[in-house]
Design an enzyme around this catalytic site. Structure first.
Site, short mmCIF file in Angstrom:
data_model
loop_
_atom_site.label_atom_id
_atom_site.label_comp_id
_atom_site.label_asym_id
_atom_site.label_seq_id
_atom_site.Cartn_x
_atom_site.Cartn_y
_atom_site.Cartn_z
N GLY A 126 -21.68 83.49 80.50
CA GLY A 126 -21.90 82.53 81.58
C GLY A 126 -23.09 81.63 81.31
CG ASP A 174 -21.14 74.80 82.12
OD1 ASP A 174 -21.86 74.81 83.14
OD2 ASP A 174 -20.21 75.61 81.94
#
Length: 385
Positions: A126, A174
């Site tokens: 993650g 991200d």
């Protein structure tokens, strides 16, 4: 050896020449704002001091010859032919996908290269190992071909590669933080307008990451299901994305949506309240109120556990342990896509060893899994090295 050094060293070993172009892109940890990015919402991550390095040099043909150091595997494909999947190795999809979508923007890009990729972002944690890989490869291609692409362009190409080529329906956070991160700052990102707002991390505050070593794989099912549920809820409210629903509007129609689709209502409640928590967190940080930031992180975790239903018992236990030490001096929550991965904790520097100890003394004893503990520095986004 750090990825930057390892990539250069392995390049000369594998290809018998010196690399001409060296790029590094960081992973990230998200302090608050989870599953809001693909709902056009707000997030507040920072780039971290773990990432992916790419070292390479031009070839005199149209072939990309890629060596993945961490897997000890090669992949070869040509840029003067349509770029297809290599079904036998998943990692190649991130590289091929980025090159394919760069060519979509810049059809003139057919320059071949030899390259070595090395990273130290833990996989399936993650912390965005995939985004740092995509952004590093994207920047490498941009420099190699001297292409007119900004770092934001590179981030969005990376996201497209993951969505359309790899098949994970991720948002854009991200890749954006890997491309745009700033040293010693958190970056609030508006995932619709792509505007960013940097907020300094107070110098006496540590950002800790604990890897539960409960693995997640976003390509399969649950993540994409959550996204579909959010889209269904947005449709119910008659808006483009849940970003457009205020807490007040949600409350007015909550009972109606719950009767229609109870799960979608819970998912929407998380997203709508989480967006507000990010805005409140920016205010708290600007006022130096770490206690308030910690409170918001705690609410975020509860919402992910109860409404979005993406935590695991191991993750909940890690948060509970960290919180016992941190109290009101900071906060802890799950970070990342969910179903395992990591927690992030923010607390005064003097609490770090105590947090490390309570977790080391208890987590493995209860779960049978050994955690990894990192103290992170908010780092610069993609750069030449």
């Amino acid at each position: 050896m750090q990825p930057k050094d390892l990539a250069k060293k392995l390049f000369s070993e594998k290809f018998n020449r010196t690399s001409e172009l060296n790029v590094y892109a960081p992973g990230r940890v998200n302090i608050i704002g989870e599953h809001t990015d693909y709902n056009d919402g707000f997030v507040m991550p920072c780039a971290i001091n773990y990432g992916t390095a790419v070292s390479g040099a031009k070839r005199d043909d149209h072939t990309f010859c890629v060596y993945a150091a961490d897997l000890d595997q090669f992949d070869r494909f040509r840029l003067d032919r349509p770029i297809e999947q290599n079904p036998s190795e998943k990692w190649t999809g991130y590289v091929r996908g980025v090159v394919k979508f760069i060519q979509e923007r810049c059809p003139e890009f057919t320059q071949g290269a030899d390259l070595v990729i090395s990273g130290n972002v833990p996989l399936s944690s993650g912390l965005s190992s995939s985004a740092s890989l995509e952004v590093a490869v994207g920047k490498f291609c941009q420099q190699l071909g001297e292409l007119p692409l900004s770092n934001t362009d590179i981030a969005l190409i990376g996201q497209k590669a993951e969505n359309k080529f790899v098949g994970a329906n991720c948002g854009n956070m991200d890749q954006l933080i890997s491309a745009l991160g700033q040293q010693d700052h958190l970056l609030m990102i508006d995932c619709r307008s792509l505007e960013t707002k940097a907020t300094p991390v107070p110098h006496n505050i540590a950002v800790m990451i604990v890897n539960s070593h409960v693995k997640h794989d976003l390509v399969t099912g649950e993540y994409n299901t959550r996204r579909q549920q959010c889209e269904a809820a947005a449709k119910f409210f008659g808006v483009k994305a849940l970003r457009d629903v205020s807490i007040q509007q949600f409350k007015e129609k909550e009972a109606e949506l719950t009767a229609l689709d109870g799960e979608a209502a819970k998912r929407a409640r998380h997203v709508v309240t989480e967006n507000q928590r990010v805005l409140d967190a920016v205010d708290a940080l600007n006022q130096g109120d770490i206690s308030r930031l910690g409170e918001l992180m705690g609410q975020s975790h509860d919402s992910m556990r109860d409404d979005f239903e993406i935590t695991t018992p191991e993750i909940d236990y890690l948060v509970e342990l960290a919180q016992q030490v941190i109290g009101k001096s900071g906060g802890a929550r799950m970070t990342g896509g969910g179903f395992g991965g990591c927690i992030v904790a923010v607390a005064p520097v003097e609490k770090v060893e105590e947090v490390r100890k309570i977790i080391a003394d208890n987590y493995q004893k209860r779960t049978g899994i050994k955690e990894d503990f990192y103290v992170c520095t908010a780092s610069q986004g993609v750069h030449l090295c």
